[in-house]
Design a protein around this motif. Structure first.
Motif: not given
Length: 84
Positions: A47-48, A50-54, A64-65
């Motif tokens: 998901l990260l 896809l959303i943020v790119g990294s 944390i993830v």
């Protein structure tokens, strides 16, 4: 888990699953915590990207993830289980 070996992924996954269990108020076993942490990290990393790119790197970043992903999985499981 990107950047971690299998042994480290199991340790970080177990810790992430345990933390998520405490946050979400669950009562799971060690194996479930490990699976939730590892699969949660995979889902949250996807998901990260896809959303943020990294994604976050290192042990702390993956912890944390993993916690975030495990909380998402616990929430989704409860939502599906509650509908039946």
């Amino acid at each position: 888990m990107e950047g971690l070996g299998w042994f480290a992924a199991i340790i970080v996954g177990g810790l992430a699953g345990w933390i998520a269990e405490k946050i979400m108020g669950g009562d799971h076993g060690l194996l479930t915590n490990i699976v939730l942490g590892i699969v949660g990290a995979i889902v949250a990393n996807f998901l990260l990207v896809l959303i943020v790119g990294s994604t976050l790197g290192g042990w702390i970043g993956q912890l944390i993830v993993g916690v975030i992903g495990a909380c998402i999985l616990i929430f989704a499981w409860r939502a599906i289980k509650g509908r039946t």
